[in-house]
Write a protein that holds these residues in place. Structure first.
Motif, PDB file in Angstrom:
ATOM      1  N   PHE A 102      32.360  46.102  35.600  1.00 21.17           N
ATOM      2  CA  PHE A 102      32.938  44.761  35.684  1.00 21.17           C
ATOM      3  C   PHE A 102      31.976  43.732  35.134  1.00 21.17           C
ATOM      4  O   PHE A 102      30.799  43.998  34.931  1.00 21.17           O
ATOM      5  CB  PHE A 102      33.338  44.419  37.124  1.00 21.17           C
ATOM      6  CG  PHE A 102      32.193  44.333  38.088  1.00 21.17           C
ATOM      7  CD1 PHE A 102      31.597  43.113  38.367  1.00 21.17           C
ATOM      8  CD2 PHE A 102      31.718  45.462  38.733  1.00 21.17           C
ATOM      9  CE1 PHE A 102      30.548  43.023  39.257  1.00 21.17           C
ATOM     10  CE2 PHE A 102      30.670  45.378  39.628  1.00 21.17           C
ATOM     11  CZ  PHE A 102      30.084  44.163  39.887  1.00 21.17           C
ATOM     12  N   SER A 104      30.857  39.686  35.829  1.00 20.59           N
ATOM     13  CA  SER A 104      30.889  38.677  36.877  1.00 20.59           C
ATOM     14  C   SER A 104      30.183  37.425  36.385  1.00 20.59           C
ATOM     15  O   SER A 104      29.212  37.511  35.634  1.00 20.59           O
ATOM     16  CB  SER A 104      30.197  39.224  38.127  1.00 20.59           C
ATOM     17  OG  SER A 104      30.322  38.341  39.194  1.00 20.59           O
ATOM     18  N   CYS A 124      45.615  44.833  39.568  1.00 19.61           N
ATOM     19  CA  CYS A 124      46.700  44.971  38.599  1.00 19.61           C
ATOM     20  C   CYS A 124      46.700  46.388  38.053  1.00 19.61           C
ATOM     21  O   CYS A 124      45.640  46.926  37.746  1.00 19.61           O
ATOM     22  CB  CYS A 124      46.501  43.998  37.436  1.00 19.61           C
ATOM     23  SG  CYS A 124      46.126  42.323  37.940  1.00 19.61           S
ATOM     24  N   LEU A 130      42.883  47.576  37.497  1.00 17.06           N
ATOM     25  CA  LEU A 130      41.949  46.482  37.260  1.00 17.06           C
ATOM     26  C   LEU A 130      41.790  45.704  38.551  1.00 17.06           C
ATOM     27  O   LEU A 130      42.672  45.695  39.399  1.00 17.06           O
ATOM     28  CB  LEU A 130      42.485  45.528  36.189  1.00 17.06           C
ATOM     29  CG  LEU A 130      42.642  46.070  34.784  1.00 17.06           C
ATOM     30  CD1 LEU A 130      43.350  45.039  33.919  1.00 17.06           C
ATOM     31  CD2 LEU A 130      41.286  46.402  34.197  1.00 17.06           C
ATOM     32  N   PHE A 132      40.428  41.735  39.958  1.00 17.92           N
ATOM     33  CA  PHE A 132      40.020  40.384  39.631  1.00 17.92           C
ATOM     34  C   PHE A 132      39.789  39.687  40.955  1.00 17.92           C
ATOM     35  O   PHE A 132      40.608  39.794  41.858  1.00 17.92           O
ATOM     36  CB  PHE A 132      41.136  39.683  38.851  1.00 17.92           C
ATOM     37  CG  PHE A 132      40.920  38.211  38.680  1.00 17.92           C
ATOM     38  CD1 PHE A 132      40.045  37.732  37.721  1.00 17.92           C
ATOM     39  CD2 PHE A 132      41.583  37.307  39.485  1.00 17.92           C
ATOM     40  CE1 PHE A 132      39.842  36.379  37.559  1.00 17.92           C
ATOM     41  CE2 PHE A 132      41.390  35.949  39.332  1.00 17.92           C
ATOM     42  CZ  PHE A 132      40.522  35.481  38.369  1.00 17.92           C
ATOM     43  N   TYR A 133      38.655  39.021  41.105  1.00 15.20           N
ATOM     44  CA  TYR A 133      38.463  38.281  42.340  1.00 15.20           C
ATOM     45  C   TYR A 133      37.745  36.970  42.097  1.00 15.20           C
ATOM     46  O   TYR A 133      37.022  36.798  41.128  1.00 15.20           O
ATOM     47  CB  TYR A 133      37.762  39.106  43.418  1.00 15.20           C
ATOM     48  CG  TYR A 133      36.327  39.505  43.158  1.00 15.20           C
ATOM     49  CD1 TYR A 133      35.285  38.579  43.253  1.00 15.20           C
ATOM     50  CD2 TYR A 133      36.003  40.824  42.879  1.00 15.20           C
ATOM     51  CE1 TYR A 133      33.972  38.955  43.045  1.00 15.20           C
ATOM     52  CE2 TYR A 133      34.690  41.200  42.677  1.00 15.20           C
ATOM     53  CZ  TYR A 133      33.683  40.264  42.762  1.00 15.20           C
ATOM     54  OH  TYR A 133      32.387  40.641  42.566  1.00 15.20           O
ATOM     55  N   SER A 145      34.986  37.639  39.060  1.00 13.79           N
ATOM     56  CA  SER A 145      34.723  38.950  38.461  1.00 13.79           C
ATOM     57  C   SER A 145      36.008  39.595  37.992  1.00 13.79           C
ATOM     58  O   SER A 145      37.069  39.417  38.598  1.00 13.79           O
ATOM     59  CB  SER A 145      34.043  39.881  39.457  1.00 13.79           C
ATOM     60  OG  SER A 145      32.747  39.435  39.726  1.00 13.79           O
ATOM     61  N   LEU A 146      35.894  40.363  36.927  1.00 12.32           N
ATOM     62  CA  LEU A 146      36.983  41.141  36.389  1.00 12.32           C
ATOM     63  C   LEU A 146      36.436  42.522  36.066  1.00 12.32           C
ATOM     64  O   LEU A 146      35.355  42.643  35.463  1.00 12.32           O
ATOM     65  CB  LEU A 146      37.548  40.502  35.106  1.00 12.32           C
ATOM     66  CG  LEU A 146      38.580  41.324  34.341  1.00 12.32           C
ATOM     67  CD1 LEU A 146      39.866  41.456  35.161  1.00 12.32           C
ATOM     68  CD2 LEU A 146      38.856  40.696  32.993  1.00 12.32           C
TER      69      LEU A 146
END
Length: 151
Positions: A102, A104, A124, A130, A132-133, A145-146
């Protein structure tokens, strides 16, 4: 954390303990932890990586890259999935098919953050999972982050 076989750490879960989650920057957390160590019980050695760990009868033998040797009852490893503590003492082998990667970043001056400081996590699925947050931090900052599965 890995404790040698001859150390007894009685840890009990508290009954009716309130749940507390806090978000922070990793380097702030690391700084906090290092500054909370008691000088009576710890020795700080920065800039000299760990070369090997070996569990012995009377503790854990730590060999540093300059061949300094330290005998300890407890070793705390916070060096990620490829942790030498996890590999050498826990005999852990990371499963690359179940690993993720990831990116970030931190953002400043973010407006309209939730008043109750809630984070947001989304997962997702489109052939690969995936995540995401967004985690709110202090002073109107957020950690975003992703990431996804590496396979």
């Amino acid at each position: 954390m890995h404790a040698s076989n001859n150390v007894n750490l009685p840890i009990e879960e508290a009954i009716n303990r309130p749940v507390f989650i806090s978000y922070g920057k990793r380097w702030d957390f690391d700084y906090f932890l290092v500054n909370q160590f008691s000088e009576e019980f710890t020795t700080e050695l920065f800039g000299n990586g760990v070369k090997n760990l070996e569990e012995l009868q009377d503790g854990i033998l730590i060999t540093l890259k300059d061949d300094t040797k330290i005998l300890s009852k407890i070793v705390v490893g916070a060096d990620g999935i490829n942790s030498i503590v996890s590999r050498k003492l826990g005999k852990n082998k990371p499963d690359k098919l179940k690993s993720s990667t990831f990116i970030s970043s931190y953002f400043k001056n973010v407006e309209n953050l939730p008043e109750n400081n809630q984070g947001e996590i989304r997962i997702c699925y489109h052939k690969i999972p995936l995540f995401f947050y967004i985690f709110p931090l202090i002073d109107n900052q957020v950690n975003v982050s992703l990431g996804g599965n590496t396979k």
